[in-house]
Scaffold this motif. Structure first.
Motif, PDB file in Angstrom:
ATOM      1  N   ALA A 118      -1.992  23.238 -19.354  1.00 51.65           N
ATOM      2  CA  ALA A 118      -2.116  21.800 -19.109  1.00 51.65           C
ATOM      3  C   ALA A 118      -3.577  21.487 -18.830  1.00 51.65           C
ATOM      4  CB  ALA A 118      -1.255  21.389 -17.922  1.00 51.65           C
ATOM      5  N   GLU A 119      -4.168  20.688 -19.710  1.00 50.93           N
ATOM      6  CA  GLU A 119      -5.574  20.310 -19.568  1.00 50.93           C
ATOM      7  C   GLU A 119      -5.679  18.883 -19.051  1.00 50.93           C
ATOM      8  OE1 GLU A 119      -9.701  19.920 -22.143  1.00 50.93           O
ATOM      9  OE2 GLU A 119      -7.845  20.531 -23.133  1.00 50.93           O
ATOM     10  N   PRO A 120      -6.241  18.668 -17.860  1.00 48.87           N
ATOM     11  CA  PRO A 120      -6.342  17.309 -17.314  1.00 48.87           C
ATOM     12  C   PRO A 120      -7.129  16.382 -18.233  1.00 48.87           C
ATOM     13  CG  PRO A 120      -6.838  18.944 -15.629  1.00 48.87           C
ATOM     14  CD  PRO A 120      -6.784  19.684 -16.939  1.00 48.87           C
ATOM     15  N   GLY A 170       0.824  -1.201   0.000  1.00 50.91           N
ATOM     16  CA  GLY A 170       0.000   0.000   0.000  1.00 50.91           C
ATOM     17  C   GLY A 170       0.855   1.247   0.000  1.00 50.91           C
ATOM     18  N   VAL A 171       0.652   2.096  -1.004  1.00 46.54           N
ATOM     19  CA  VAL A 171       1.417   3.334  -1.145  1.00 46.54           C
ATOM     20  C   VAL A 171       0.443   4.497  -1.256  1.00 46.54           C
ATOM     21  CG1 VAL A 171       3.147   4.561  -2.522  1.00 46.54           C
ATOM     22  CG2 VAL A 171       3.266   2.079  -2.317  1.00 46.54           C
ATOM     23  N   ALA A 172       0.803   5.617  -0.649  1.00 51.85           N
ATOM     24  CA  ALA A 172      -0.082   6.779  -0.614  1.00 51.85           C
ATOM     25  C   ALA A 172      -0.048   7.539  -1.928  1.00 51.85           C
ATOM     26  CB  ALA A 172       0.308   7.696   0.550  1.00 51.85           C
ATOM     27  N   VAL A 173      -0.565   6.902  -2.978  1.00 54.65           N
ATOM     28  CA  VAL A 173      -0.676   7.537  -4.289  1.00 54.65           C
ATOM     29  C   VAL A 173      -2.036   7.203  -4.874  1.00 54.65           C
ATOM     30  CG1 VAL A 173       1.801   7.467  -4.778  1.00 54.65           C
ATOM     31  CG2 VAL A 173       0.353   5.583  -5.523  1.00 54.65           C
ATOM     32  N   ARG A 174      -2.482   8.073  -5.760  1.00 56.96           N
ATOM     33  CA  ARG A 174      -3.679   7.790  -6.550  1.00 56.96           C
ATOM     34  C   ARG A 174      -3.416   8.231  -7.976  1.00 56.96           C
ATOM     35  NH1 ARG A 174      -9.547  10.668  -6.099  1.00 56.96           N
ATOM     36  NH2 ARG A 174      -8.319  12.302  -7.102  1.00 56.96           N
ATOM     37  N   PRO A 175      -3.569   7.326  -8.944  1.00 51.97           N
ATOM     38  CA  PRO A 175      -3.940   5.920  -8.796  1.00 51.97           C
ATOM     39  C   PRO A 175      -2.733   5.066  -8.407  1.00 51.97           C
ATOM     40  CG  PRO A 175      -3.620   6.413 -11.104  1.00 51.97           C
ATOM     41  CD  PRO A 175      -3.435   7.713 -10.361  1.00 51.97           C
ATOM     42  N   GLY A 176      -2.997   3.901  -7.835  1.00 50.58           N
ATOM     43  CA  GLY A 176      -1.918   2.966  -7.536  1.00 50.58           C
ATOM     44  C   GLY A 176      -1.758   2.601  -6.082  1.00 50.58           C
ATOM     45  N   LYS A 177      -2.756   2.893  -5.264  1.00 51.63           N
ATOM     46  CA  LYS A 177      -2.642   2.642  -3.828  1.00 51.63           C
ATOM     47  C   LYS A 177      -2.291   1.197  -3.472  1.00 51.63           C
ATOM     48  CE  LYS A 177      -5.387   3.190   0.412  1.00 51.63           C
ATOM     49  NZ  LYS A 177      -6.700   3.639   0.943  1.00 51.63           N
ATOM     50  N   PRO A 178      -2.921   0.181  -4.075  1.00 54.85           N
ATOM     51  CA  PRO A 178      -2.646  -1.202  -3.649  1.00 54.85           C
ATOM     52  C   PRO A 178      -1.380  -1.800  -4.246  1.00 54.85           C
ATOM     53  CG  PRO A 178      -4.311  -1.237  -5.338  1.00 54.85           C
ATOM     54  CD  PRO A 178      -3.986   0.225  -5.089  1.00 54.85           C
ATOM     55  N   GLY A 232      -2.337  13.743   2.425  1.00 52.12           N
ATOM     56  CA  GLY A 232      -1.912  12.412   2.853  1.00 52.12           C
ATOM     57  C   GLY A 232      -1.643  11.446   1.723  1.00 52.12           C
ATOM     58  N   ARG A 233      -1.817  11.899   0.488  1.00 54.86           N
ATOM     59  CA  ARG A 233      -1.505  11.051  -0.659  1.00 54.86           C
ATOM     60  C   ARG A 233      -1.050  11.938  -1.821  1.00 54.86           C
ATOM     61  NH1 ARG A 233      -7.734   9.779  -2.382  1.00 54.86           N
ATOM     62  NH2 ARG A 233      -8.005  11.592  -3.741  1.00 54.86           N
ATOM     63  N   GLU A 234      -0.283  11.371  -2.720  1.00 54.12           N
ATOM     64  CA  GLU A 234       0.100  12.051  -3.959  1.00 54.12           C
ATOM     65  C   GLU A 234      -0.873  11.638  -5.050  1.00 54.12           C
ATOM     66  OE1 GLU A 234       4.138  11.272  -4.991  1.00 54.12           O
ATOM     67  OE2 GLU A 234       4.963  12.261  -3.215  1.00 54.12           O
ATOM     68  N   ASP A 235      -1.429  12.626  -5.737  1.00 57.85           N
ATOM     69  CA  ASP A 235      -2.324  12.350  -6.861  1.00 57.85           C
ATOM     70  C   ASP A 235      -1.585  12.627  -8.164  1.00 57.85           C
ATOM     71  OD1 ASP A 235      -4.288  11.731  -5.118  1.00 57.85           O
ATOM     72  OD2 ASP A 235      -5.737  13.197  -5.837  1.00 57.85           O
ATOM     73  N   TYR A 236      -1.675  11.694  -9.106  1.00 61.99           N
ATOM     74  CA  TYR A 236      -1.048  11.864 -10.412  1.00 61.99           C
ATOM     75  C   TYR A 236      -2.145  12.013 -11.462  1.00 61.99           C
ATOM     76  CZ  TYR A 236       3.407  10.858  -8.281  1.00 61.99           C
ATOM     77  OH  TYR A 236       4.528  10.938  -7.500  1.00 61.99           O
ATOM     78  N   ILE A 237      -2.111  13.141 -12.155  1.00 60.66           N
ATOM     79  CA  ILE A 237      -3.145  13.483 -13.129  1.00 60.66           C
ATOM     80  C   ILE A 237      -2.520  13.580 -14.511  1.00 60.66           C
ATOM     81  CG2 ILE A 237      -5.006  15.092 -13.687  1.00 60.66           C
ATOM     82  CD1 ILE A 237      -5.249  13.867 -10.893  1.00 60.66           C
ATOM     83  N   GLN A 238      -3.105  12.869 -15.473  1.00 59.78           N
ATOM     84  CA  GLN A 238      -2.618  12.938 -16.849  1.00 59.78           C
ATOM     85  C   GLN A 238      -3.110  14.243 -17.488  1.00 59.78           C
ATOM     86  OE1 GLN A 238      -0.850  10.161 -16.786  1.00 59.78           O
ATOM     87  NE2 GLN A 238      -2.040   9.644 -14.964  1.00 59.78           N
ATOM     88  N   VAL A 239      -2.263  14.849 -18.333  1.00 60.92           N
ATOM     89  CA  VAL A 239      -2.637  16.129 -18.947  1.00 60.92           C
ATOM     90  C   VAL A 239      -2.256  16.158 -20.423  1.00 60.92           C
ATOM     91  CG1 VAL A 239      -2.468  17.454 -16.799  1.00 60.92           C
ATOM     92  CG2 VAL A 239      -0.451  17.233 -18.278  1.00 60.92           C
ATOM     93  N   ARG A 240      -3.046  16.945 -21.161  1.00 62.50           N
ATOM     94  CA  ARG A 240      -2.697  17.328 -22.527  1.00 62.50           C
ATOM     95  C   ARG A 240      -2.121  18.733 -22.473  1.00 62.50           C
ATOM     96  NH1 ARG A 240      -7.640  14.585 -24.251  1.00 62.50           N
ATOM     97  NH2 ARG A 240      -8.776  16.416 -23.551  1.00 62.50           N
ATOM     98  N   LEU A 241      -1.295  19.074 -23.447  1.00 63.35           N
ATOM     99  CA  LEU A 241      -0.709  20.405 -23.495  1.00 63.35           C
ATOM    100  C   LEU A 241      -1.234  21.155 -24.707  1.00 63.35           C
ATOM    101  CD1 LEU A 241       2.977  19.447 -22.652  1.00 63.35           C
ATOM    102  CD2 LEU A 241       1.337  20.549 -21.125  1.00 63.35           C
ATOM    103  N   GLU A 242      -1.545  22.429 -24.510  1.00 63.81           N
ATOM    104  CA  GLU A 242      -1.958  23.266 -25.630  1.00 63.81           C
ATOM    105  C   GLU A 242      -1.494  24.695 -25.404  1.00 63.81           C
ATOM    106  OE1 GLU A 242      -6.378  24.699 -24.992  1.00 63.81           O
ATOM    107  OE2 GLU A 242      -6.304  22.502 -24.967  1.00 63.81           O
TER     108      GLU A 242
END
Length: 410
Positions: free
Chosen positions: A370-372, A283-291, A352-362
């Motif tokens: 950066a557009e999520p 278990g790691v404090a990230v989203r996505p990917g906690k388990p 309490g967690r790191e969130d990773y968001i994918q983005v497009r660039l324009e």
């Protein structure tokens, strides 16, 4: 559903993994041309100076700089042209007072000359004489011996990861073979009764295997050799047998899926059964990917990735890539390219967690935005459509529209 594990921040999780590893770096001699992205196992120094002869950086005339001092368009310096330096050849002669020799970009500066006058700053009087319309200083428009690299100069330390420009620099010095870390073999197991190979037409409730191939690509880019070991059914016996065989044939093991909090979670049990100390992090404090599961089995790492493709790729970038580099002796693993952009939307998060968001660039009116790319973690095309990702820090409630953010490029 109750939590079955205690999550750790990513940095602590990676440290826990590294603290249980003391890998012995295997090395091999390799043609420099084939050593891209490989880690050096030796310190390299320059066997000679580069360039090894003084070279012109312009088309023009090699001259003695003192013969041009004071030259202007209204009062030019007059020089006699005594010859030309053929490319790749030596000029047979010496440039004397009030003399010039035709040179081309990259050509050797003839003896006696210490500067080059650009052809645009001259005027031809006849075939044997020119006017110099502007003075040059000693060393102007030329490269000195050893100006790029001096003989004996340190080039790279052991642990350096070779980039494309590094290969060119080594070839320029005649270093055609290097000692590098042997590529690590990373076995990949994909689990799930619903997973089928990409060649198959999925039946009802089935999906094609995505993670094996995405993770294999990341391993290859990290200097490893991916070994696809197939799709394993969700039974303890079949997964343990396949995992043991895969780990014996490789340097590390990656198991895709089977690491969620559920009664079907077999990965942790299998890793514990493969060797000591077994599971270190569940278990790691990230989203996505906690388990996520990180373990070491008798000196070999074993990683359990979440089954959702986005989660698997985020986690692999956080843990698998630095693990591969460390096991190959890399001192300073290269960071992904980063750029700064403004955020087009608010992004909420939970401290309490790191969130990773994918983005497009324009680009909008000269500014980069950066557009999520919002989407659930089981949708691979949220990654395909993105050009990078941003991280919401561990202690943050989120990011605001218009805020400058660091985008980690894929």
């Amino acid at each position: 559903m109750p939590e079955m594990f205690k999550v750790l921040p990513p940095g602590e999780a990676l440290k826990a993994l590294f603290d249980h590893l003391d890998p012995e770096v295997r090395s091999q001699d390799l043609e420099t041309a084939e050593a891209l992205d490989r880690t050096l196992c030796e310190k390299l120094t320059a066997p000679s100076s580069l360039p090894s002869f003084p070279r012109s950086t312009m088309d023009g005339y090699a001259v003695r700089a003192e013969d041009t001092f004071g030259a202007t368009e209204s009062l030019p310096a007059y020089l006699s042209v005594i010859g030309e330096v053929p490319m790749g050849r030596i000029f047979e002669g010496v440039v004397g007072p009030a003399q010039a020799v035709v040179v081309y970009t990259g050509g050797m500066i003839p003896p006696g000359a210490d500067a080059v006058v650009m052809v645009e700053r001259t005027q031809k009087l006849d075939e044997a004489n020119i006017e110099v319309l502007r003075a040059v200083a000693p060393g102007e428009n030329m490269i000195q011996v050893g100006e790029d690299v001096k003989e004996g100069e340190s080039l790279f330390d052991a642990g350096h990861i070779l980039r494309p420009q590094d290969l060119g620099g080594l070839m320029a010095l005649g270093i055609t073979r290097v000692r590098v870390a042997a590529a690590l073999r990373a076995a990949i197991l994909s689990t799930g009764d619903e997973v089928v190979s990409p060649e198959q037409i999925p039946g009802p409730g089935q999906i094609r295997d995505v993670n094996s191939y995405a993770i294999a690509g990341l391993i290859a880019r990290s200097g490893g050799i991916p070994l696809l070991k197939g799709i394993i059914k969700d039974t303890y016996e079949s997964l343990l047998s396949a995992a043991r065989s895969a780990l014996n044939a490789s340097d590390l093991l990656v198991i895709s899926a089977g690491s969620s909090v559920s009664t079907r979670d077999l990965t942790a049990d299998v890793i514990n059964a493969l060797g000591k100390p077994g599971v270190l992090v569940h278990g790691v404090a990230v989203r996505p990917g906690k388990p996520t599961i990180l373990g070491v089995c008798n000196g070999k790492p074993a990683i359990g990735l979440p089954g959702n493709p986005v989660s698997a790729m985020v986690v692999a970038g956080l843990f698998l890539t630095p693990l591969l580099r460390r096991m190959q002796g890399a001192k300073d693993p290269p960071a992904r390219g980063r750029i700064t952009a403004r955020l087009t939307h608010n992004i909420s998060s939970v401290p309490g967690r790191e969130d990773y968001i994918q983005v497009r660039l324009e680009e909008r009116e000269g500014d980069l935005w950066a557009e999520p790319v919002f989407g659930k973690s089981n949708l691979i095309y949220t990654l395909v459509k993105a050009e990078g990702m941003i991280c919401v820090p561990l202690d943050s409630n989120g990011l605001h529209k218009g805020e400058l953010v660091a985008v980690e490029l894929f």
